[in-house]
Each structure stands twice: as structure tokens, then as C-alpha cells.
Design a protein around this motif. Structure first.
Motif, PDB file in Angstrom:
ATOM      1  N   LEU A   1      12.154  -3.281  -3.119  1.00 33.20           N
ATOM      2  CA  LEU A   1      12.089  -4.042  -1.868  1.00 33.20           C
ATOM      3  C   LEU A   1      10.676  -4.538  -1.603  1.00 33.20           C
ATOM      4  N   LEU A   2       9.706  -3.677  -1.804  1.00 33.10           N
ATOM      5  CA  LEU A   2       8.315  -4.039  -1.547  1.00 33.10           C
ATOM      6  C   LEU A   2       7.863  -5.156  -2.472  1.00 33.10           C
ATOM      7  N   ALA A   3       8.270  -5.093  -3.733  1.00 38.06           N
ATOM      8  CA  ALA A   3       7.896  -6.138  -4.690  1.00 38.06           C
ATOM      9  C   ALA A   3       8.440  -7.494  -4.264  1.00 38.06           C
ATOM     10  N   HIS A   4       9.677  -7.530  -3.777  1.00 39.12           N
ATOM     11  CA  HIS A   4      10.264  -8.808  -3.363  1.00 39.12           C
ATOM     12  C   HIS A   4       9.682  -9.286  -2.037  1.00 39.12           C
ATOM     13  N   LEU A   5       9.393  -8.382  -1.138  1.00 38.83           N
ATOM     14  CA  LEU A   5       8.745  -8.784   0.119  1.00 38.83           C
ATOM     15  C   LEU A   5       7.379  -9.406  -0.163  1.00 38.83           C
ATOM     16  N   ARG A   6       6.639  -8.822  -1.072  1.00 42.67           N
ATOM     17  CA  ARG A   6       5.304  -9.341  -1.401  1.00 42.67           C
ATOM     18  C   ARG A   6       5.368 -10.727  -2.010  1.00 42.67           C
ATOM     19  N   ARG A   7       6.475 -11.039  -2.687  1.00 43.77           N
ATOM     20  CA  ARG A   7       6.607 -12.357  -3.304  1.00 43.77           C
ATOM     21  C   ARG A   7       6.908 -13.447  -2.283  1.00 43.77           C
ATOM     22  N   VAL A   8       7.575 -13.097  -1.181  1.00 46.40           N
ATOM     23  CA  VAL A   8       8.056 -14.145  -0.276  1.00 46.40           C
ATOM     24  C   VAL A   8       7.336 -14.225   1.061  1.00 46.40           C
ATOM     25  N   ILE A   9       6.556 -13.209   1.422  1.00 43.90           N
ATOM     26  CA  ILE A   9       5.918 -13.252   2.742  1.00 43.90           C
ATOM     27  C   ILE A   9       4.652 -12.391   2.751  1.00 43.90           C
ATOM     28  N   PRO A  10       3.584 -12.865   3.417  1.00 42.09           N
ATOM     29  CA  PRO A  10       2.363 -12.051   3.491  1.00 42.09           C
ATOM     30  C   PRO A  10       2.599 -10.809   4.342  1.00 42.09           C
TER      31      PRO A  10
ATOM     32  N   VAL B   1      20.036  -7.918  -0.503  1.00 43.10           N
ATOM     33  CA  VAL B   1      19.396  -9.076   0.124  1.00 43.10           C
ATOM     34  C   VAL B   1      18.473  -8.545   1.211  1.00 43.10           C
ATOM     35  N   VAL B   2      17.170  -8.743   1.038  1.00 39.43           N
ATOM     36  CA  VAL B   2      16.206  -8.320   2.052  1.00 39.43           C
ATOM     37  C   VAL B   2      15.728  -9.572   2.776  1.00 39.43           C
ATOM     38  N   ALA B   3      15.714  -9.509   4.106  1.00 34.09           N
ATOM     39  CA  ALA B   3      15.356 -10.671   4.914  1.00 34.09           C
ATOM     40  C   ALA B   3      14.368 -10.265   5.989  1.00 34.09           C
ATOM     41  N   VAL B   4      13.483 -11.187   6.343  1.00 36.24           N
ATOM     42  CA  VAL B   4      12.503 -10.962   7.398  1.00 36.24           C
ATOM     43  C   VAL B   4      12.814 -11.913   8.548  1.00 36.24           C
ATOM     44  N   LEU B   5      12.960 -11.356   9.742  1.00 36.69           N
ATOM     45  CA  LEU B   5      13.283 -12.130  10.941  1.00 36.69           C
ATOM     46  C   LEU B   5      12.099 -12.114  11.900  1.00 36.69           C
ATOM     47  N   ASP B   6      11.906 -13.222  12.622  1.00 34.23           N
ATOM     48  CA  ASP B   6      10.847 -13.230  13.624  1.00 34.23           C
ATOM     49  C   ASP B   6      11.361 -12.621  14.926  1.00 34.23           C
ATOM     50  N   HIS B   7      10.557 -12.686  15.995  1.00 32.66           N
ATOM     51  CA  HIS B   7      10.929 -12.018  17.246  1.00 32.66           C
ATOM     52  C   HIS B   7      12.121 -12.662  17.930  1.00 32.66           C
ATOM     53  N   GLU B   8      12.476 -13.898  17.507  1.00 33.40           N
ATOM     54  CA  GLU B   8      13.655 -14.566  18.058  1.00 33.40           C
ATOM     55  C   GLU B   8      14.840 -14.481  17.110  1.00 33.40           C
ATOM     56  N   GLU B   9      14.745 -13.638  16.129  1.00 32.40           N
ATOM     57  CA  GLU B   9      15.790 -13.401  15.134  1.00 32.40           C
ATOM     58  C   GLU B   9      16.046 -14.618  14.258  1.00 32.40           C
ATOM     59  N   ARG B  10      15.010 -15.417  14.065  1.00 30.49           N
ATOM     60  CA  ARG B  10      15.089 -16.534  13.129  1.00 30.49           C
ATOM     61  C   ARG B  10      14.624 -16.067  11.757  1.00 30.49           C
ATOM     62  N   LEU B  11      15.284 -16.580  10.729  1.00 34.77           N
ATOM     63  CA  LEU B  11      14.945 -16.186   9.371  1.00 34.77           C
ATOM     64  C   LEU B  11      13.593 -16.756   8.967  1.00 34.77           C
ATOM     65  N   THR B  12      12.696 -15.878   8.540  1.00 37.45           N
ATOM     66  CA  THR B  12      11.375 -16.284   8.071  1.00 37.45           C
ATOM     67  C   THR B  12      11.321 -16.343   6.551  1.00 37.45           C
ATOM     68  N   ALA B  13      11.940 -15.369   5.899  1.00 36.42           N
ATOM     69  CA  ALA B  13      11.975 -15.328   4.437  1.00 36.42           C
ATOM     70  C   ALA B  13      13.073 -14.379   3.999  1.00 36.42           C
TER      71      ALA B  13
END
Length: 212
Positions: free
Chosen positions: A97-106, A65-77
Motif C-alpha cells: 500500500l505504501l509503495a503505491h501511495l508514494r507513486r500517486v500522491i506526495p 484499490v487504495v484511494a485518497v480522498l480530500d476533506h470533501e470526499e473527492r477523489l485525489t488519487a
């Protein structure tokens, strides 16, 4: 008289290639000490991050499970996927990982300094001790973050014994790889995703992935 057969050139070449491939794979992994020295930012609330991702994606062994968090540790994608049956190779993991990141977030490659952080939760068999597979995931996460303009964040394992943030010594017994997911309302990651300026397809992929 003694008769024998010299190994063919093809056999020697095959053995040499296998040896080189093994050496390359070993080079594409990170030891815990290397990871600890890489300046990976600490999660403020690792238990809540783990519980939130577990509730959303319900990972089973061999699920990342790969997740992207903003600066306040809120889930972005976030996105989850099953590991292919291949040898542990940081290059292969990086590409997945890169393929899935590209699908969910710029990507954030235009920024001088990353403002979002990617973390990886990997559910696997075994105990909490570091394995070469973990080292390959660490290498892959770090490289994928660089190529997508993200800050490399925590690598977390989820096993029968619980969860652990590798390189930090922080962990807990719940959730574990056999736990039933908790209600999303009980986690701090239950926030609306941060609005993103993306194309329609990317926005739909983001909504589908975060909603899982």
C-alpha cells in the motif's frame, strides 16, 4: 531395546521460526472490534465511493484499490494492484500500500493533522464475514496511512454478495465482484483530481492512475 532419533537442531530451529512467524503475522492484523474502536471516520456516501472506484479500476478477486480522498470526499488519487500469493501478513500489505501511495500522491508528513483520508477497497472470494486476511489489510492500511501522513479511512470488501464497509455494518448488493462497472458519469467521484504540487513524474503517475 528401543531405537529412536532425536530431532536435529536444524529441525527444531525451523519449527521454532515457523511458530514465531505465525505469531508475528497474527499480531499484525486487527479484529473488527479493534477497528471499530480506532475512530475510523465514516464515509458520507459509501455507495458512491465504492461505485466510483469500481468503475475506474474494475477490480477482480485478489485486487486491492487504495484511494485518497480530500476533506470533501473527492477523489485525489487512486491505484489498484493484485495481491501477491503470500500468507496474509499486515507488514507485507502495508509495504504494498505504501509503495503505491508514494507513486500517486506526495506525503503529508509535514502537517500536524492529516487532511486527506485513504480508503481501501479489496475484492476477494468468500462472503462478507471478516477473515484474517481482512484483519491483515486493516493493519496494513492503518500503518501505511501513519507513514504517509494520511488519515486512516474505511476498509471495504467486495465479494459476490456485494460490498461492505467492515466495522460499520453498512453495505449493499451492487456493485459486487462480478458486476460490470457503471459509467463514471453516474458516480459522485467523477470529479477532476485536486491539483497537486508535485514533480513531473509524480503528476504523470497520478494522472495515469486516476484515469484508470
Amino acid at each position: 531395546m528401543t531405537f529412536g532419533f532425536a530431532p536435529s537442531a536444524a529441525t527444531s530451529l525451523s519449527a521454532s521460526s515457523a511458530s514465531a512467524d505465525s505469531a508475528n503475522r497474527l499480531a499484525r492484523m486487527l479484529e473488527p472490534a479493534e477497528w471499530a474502536e480506532a475512530g475510523i471516520p465514516l464515509l458520507r456516501s459509501p455507495r458512491e465511493v465504492v461505485s466510483g472506484l469500481h468503475a475506474r479500476h474494475r477490480p477482480t478477486p485478489a485486487t486491492a484499490v487504495v484511494a485518497v480522498l480530500d476533506h470533501e470526499e473527492r477523489l485525489t488519487a487512486s491505484a489498484s494492484f493484485a495481491r501477491r500469493s503470500i500468507a496474509a501478513d499486515g507488514w507485507e500489505f502495508r509495504n504494498a500500500l505504501l509503495a503505491h501511495l508514494r507513486r500517486v500522491i506526495p506525503h503529508d508528513l509535514r502537517r500536524r493533522t492529516p487532511v486527506r483520508t485513504a480508503v481501501l477497497l479489496y475484492c476477494r472470494e468468500g462472503d462478507e464475514r471478516w477473515t484474517e486476511e481482512d484483519g491483515a489489510w486493516m493493519w496494513g492500511l492503518r500503518d501505511a496511512c501513519t507513514l504517509h501522513g494520511l488519515r486512516c479511512g474505511a476498509y471495504i470488501t467486495l465479494t459476490r454478495g456485494g460490498w461492505q464497509v467492515l466495522g460499520e455494518g453498512r453495505g449493499g448488493r451492487r456493485p459486487d465482484s462480478t458486476s460490470q462497472p457503471s459509467a463514471l458519469a453516474g458516480t459522485s467521484l467523477d470529479h477532476d483530481p485536486v491539483p497537486l504540487r508535485t514533480g513531473g513524474g509524480a503528476a504523470q503517475a497520478l494522472r495515469r492512475t486516476v484515469a484508470r
